[in-house]
Design an enzyme around this catalytic site. Structure first.
Site, PDB file in Angstrom:
ATOM      1  N   ASP A  10       0.874  -1.159   0.000  1.00 33.15           N
ATOM      2  CA  ASP A  10       0.000   0.000   0.000  1.00 33.15           C
ATOM      3  C   ASP A  10       0.925   1.226   0.000  1.00 33.15           C
ATOM      4  OD1 ASP A  10      -2.341   1.619   0.445  1.00 33.15           O
ATOM      5  OD2 ASP A  10      -1.713   1.775   2.543  1.00 33.15           O
ATOM      6  N   LEU A  11       0.401   2.380  -0.373  1.00 32.82           N
ATOM      7  CA  LEU A  11       1.259   3.580  -0.430  1.00 32.82           C
ATOM      8  C   LEU A  11       1.110   4.461   0.818  1.00 32.82           C
ATOM      9  CD1 LEU A  11       3.104   5.554  -2.063  1.00 32.82           C
ATOM     10  CD2 LEU A  11       0.994   6.552  -2.969  1.00 32.82           C
ATOM     11  N   ASP A  12      -0.104   5.074   0.945  1.00 34.82           N
ATOM     12  CA  ASP A  12      -0.335   6.057   2.015  1.00 34.82           C
ATOM     13  C   ASP A  12      -0.277   5.363   3.375  1.00 34.82           C
ATOM     14  OD1 ASP A  12      -0.923   8.325   0.280  1.00 34.82           O
ATOM     15  OD2 ASP A  12      -2.789   7.328  -0.215  1.00 34.82           O
ATOM     16  N   THR A  18       1.479  10.211   4.084  1.00 36.99           N
ATOM     17  CA  THR A  18       0.575  11.184   3.457  1.00 36.99           C
ATOM     18  C   THR A  18      -0.759  11.253   4.191  1.00 36.99           C
ATOM     19  OG1 THR A  18       0.160   9.376   1.972  1.00 36.99           O
ATOM     20  CG2 THR A  18       1.382  11.233   1.062  1.00 36.99           C
ATOM     21  N   LYS A  46      -9.127   5.557   5.866  1.00 36.87           N
ATOM     22  CA  LYS A  46      -7.856   5.003   5.388  1.00 36.87           C
ATOM     23  C   LYS A  46      -8.119   3.854   4.404  1.00 36.87           C
ATOM     24  CE  LYS A  46      -4.804   6.473   9.052  1.00 36.87           C
ATOM     25  NZ  LYS A  46      -4.002   6.083  10.205  1.00 36.87           N
ATOM     26  N   SER A 115      -2.615   0.491  -4.369  1.00 34.74           N
ATOM     27  CA  SER A 115      -3.124   1.667  -3.646  1.00 34.74           C
ATOM     28  C   SER A 115      -4.450   2.141  -4.214  1.00 34.74           C
ATOM     29  CB  SER A 115      -2.094   2.803  -3.766  1.00 34.74           C
ATOM     30  OG  SER A 115      -2.639   4.022  -3.334  1.00 34.74           O
ATOM     31  N   ALA A 116      -5.281   2.681  -3.330  1.00 33.58           N
ATOM     32  CA  ALA A 116      -6.559   3.260  -3.768  1.00 33.58           C
ATOM     33  C   ALA A 116      -6.361   4.644  -4.367  1.00 33.58           C
ATOM     34  CB  ALA A 116      -7.501   3.375  -2.566  1.00 33.58           C
ATOM     35  N   LYS A 146     -10.782  -1.401  -1.948  1.00 30.06           N
ATOM     36  CA  LYS A 146     -10.558  -2.220  -0.751  1.00 30.06           C
ATOM     37  C   LYS A 146     -11.799  -2.091   0.124  1.00 30.06           C
ATOM     38  CE  LYS A 146      -5.648  -1.032  -1.045  1.00 30.06           C
ATOM     39  NZ  LYS A 146      -4.519  -0.270  -0.511  1.00 30.06           N
ATOM     40  N   GLU A 170       0.121  -3.348   4.661  1.00 26.53           N
ATOM     41  CA  GLU A 170      -1.052  -2.463   4.747  1.00 26.53           C
ATOM     42  C   GLU A 170      -1.190  -1.802   6.109  1.00 26.53           C
ATOM     43  OE1 GLU A 170      -3.633  -0.992   3.707  1.00 26.53           O
ATOM     44  OE2 GLU A 170      -3.812  -1.649   1.648  1.00 26.53           O
ATOM     45  N   ASP A 171      -1.610  -0.539   6.096  1.00 22.48           N
ATOM     46  CA  ASP A 171      -1.869   0.148   7.378  1.00 22.48           C
ATOM     47  C   ASP A 171      -3.366   0.308   7.642  1.00 22.48           C
ATOM     48  OD1 ASP A 171      -2.258   2.108   5.343  1.00 22.48           O
ATOM     49  OD2 ASP A 171      -2.117   3.674   6.862  1.00 22.48           O
TER      50      ASP A 171
HETATM   51  C1  BG6 Z   1      -5.719   5.765   0.068  1.00 30.05           C
HETATM   52  C2  BG6 Z   1      -5.780   6.611   1.320  1.00 30.05           C
HETATM   53  O1  BG6 Z   1      -4.438   5.252  -0.081  1.00 30.05           O
HETATM   54  O2  BG6 Z   1      -6.046   6.547  -1.084  1.00 30.05           O
HETATM   55  C3  BG6 Z   1      -7.148   7.293   1.425  1.00 30.05           C
HETATM   56  O3  BG6 Z   1      -5.580   5.780   2.449  1.00 30.05           O
HETATM   57  C4  BG6 Z   1      -7.421   8.077   0.146  1.00 30.05           C
HETATM   58  O4  BG6 Z   1      -7.133   8.144   2.543  1.00 30.05           O
HETATM   59  C5  BG6 Z   1      -7.337   7.148  -1.060  1.00 30.05           C
HETATM   60  O5  BG6 Z   1      -8.728   8.653   0.186  1.00 30.05           O
HETATM   61  C6  BG6 Z   1      -7.586   7.855  -2.377  1.00 30.05           C
HETATM   62  O6  BG6 Z   1      -6.564   8.780  -2.581  1.00 30.05           O
HETATM   63  P1  BG6 Z   1      -6.533   9.916  -3.682  1.00 30.05           P
HETATM   64  O7  BG6 Z   1      -5.096  10.369  -3.637  1.00 30.05           O
HETATM   65  O8  BG6 Z   1      -6.897   9.279  -4.996  1.00 30.05           O
HETATM   66  O9  BG6 Z   1      -7.515  10.942  -3.283  1.00 30.05           O
HETATM   67 MG    MG Z   2      -2.752   3.141   3.581  1.00 31.23          MG
END
Ligand code: BG6
Ligand code: MG
Length: 218
Positions: A10-12, A18, A46, A115-116, A146, A170-171
């Site tokens: 996962d990224l964030d 972030t 998240k 990542s989402a 997810k 994953e967090d």
């Molecule tokens: C996820 C974050 O990685 O990405 C969420 O945990 C975030 O908080 C989601 O809403 C979507 O991100 P973005 O950058 O497309 O708005």
């Molecule tokens: Mg995350």
């Protein structure tokens, strides 16, 4: 010992912190609409896509807006988020992540992102981490967010590995559920009391090596 073929990240909140910028930007949106968003409420967001997060926030505030306004508020939130992200440098990569990815590369273990976020590439470029990832599955590619397993299944397919050889980092609760639904080994990054469905939970990558992972992998 079963072999680890690929690691999907996962990224964030896993590669880079972030999450605090997402929170600041969402909180501003809530404030603009006349209510506050607590850090505790923010936990639910998240791993959840931008538009789904907006729906959750609107429900929390008991506010209804038109579909058109939803799109413009979400775009405004994203602009604010990206302005905040401009402060980031490669030093903002979470401790130990770079060394862990180097270990994976040396061991010829596949590396993918799941990542989402639709901003994943921009963020990875900013912290100079784009080149580590052999595949990037992000919010622009997935059709199911997810906790659906799609994001990690696509990553495994891109890397040509079976689910039982994959480890997911994953967090988010929804992200751990996604990994488990895909039949993968899930490493929770954070607290055991929150990430109860993960196979193991570690506070982060500092003091965590590939050898530590291999000892736990089943
Ligand atoms: C996820 C974050 O990685 O990405 C969420 O945990 C975030 O908080 C989601 O809403 C979507 O991100 P973005 O950058 O497309 O708005
Ligand atoms: Mg995350």
């Amino acid at each position: 010992m079963p072999a680890i073929k690929a690691c999907l990240f996962d990224l964030d909140g896993v590669i880079v912190d972030t999450a605090r910028f997402h929170y600041i930007a969402w909180r501003q949106l809530a404030n603009d609409l006349g209510f506050d968003l607590s850090e505790h409420e923010n936990e639910q967001l998240k791993g959840i896509s931008r538009m789904e997060s907006l729906e959750i926030i609107l429900a929390l505030g008991g506010v209804q807006i038109s579909e058109e306004e939803k799109l413009s508020r979400a775009a405004e939130k994203n602009t604010r988020y990206l302005v905040l992200c401009k402060q980031m440098t490669p030093d903002d990569t979470l401790p130990g992540v770079r060394a862990f990815l180097e270990e994976l590369k040396t061991a010829s273990i596949g590396i993918g992102l799941g990542s989402a976020s639709k901003n994943a590439r921009i963020i990875l470029e900013r912290i100079d981490m784009l080149s580590y990832f052999e595949t990037i599955v992000d919010g622009n590619r997935v059709t199911k967010g997810k906790p659906d397993p799609q994001v990690f299944q696509m990553g495994a397919e891109d890397l040509g590995v079976d689910a039982d050889g994959c480890v997911v980092f994953e967090d988010a609760v929804a992200g751990v559920q996604s990994a488990k639904a895909a039949g993968m080994f899930a490493v929770g990054i954070g607290e055991e009391s929150v990430l109860t469905e993960a196979d193991i939970v570690v506070p982060g990558f500092a003091n965590f090596s590939l050898k530590d992972l291999q000892e736990k992998f089943i």
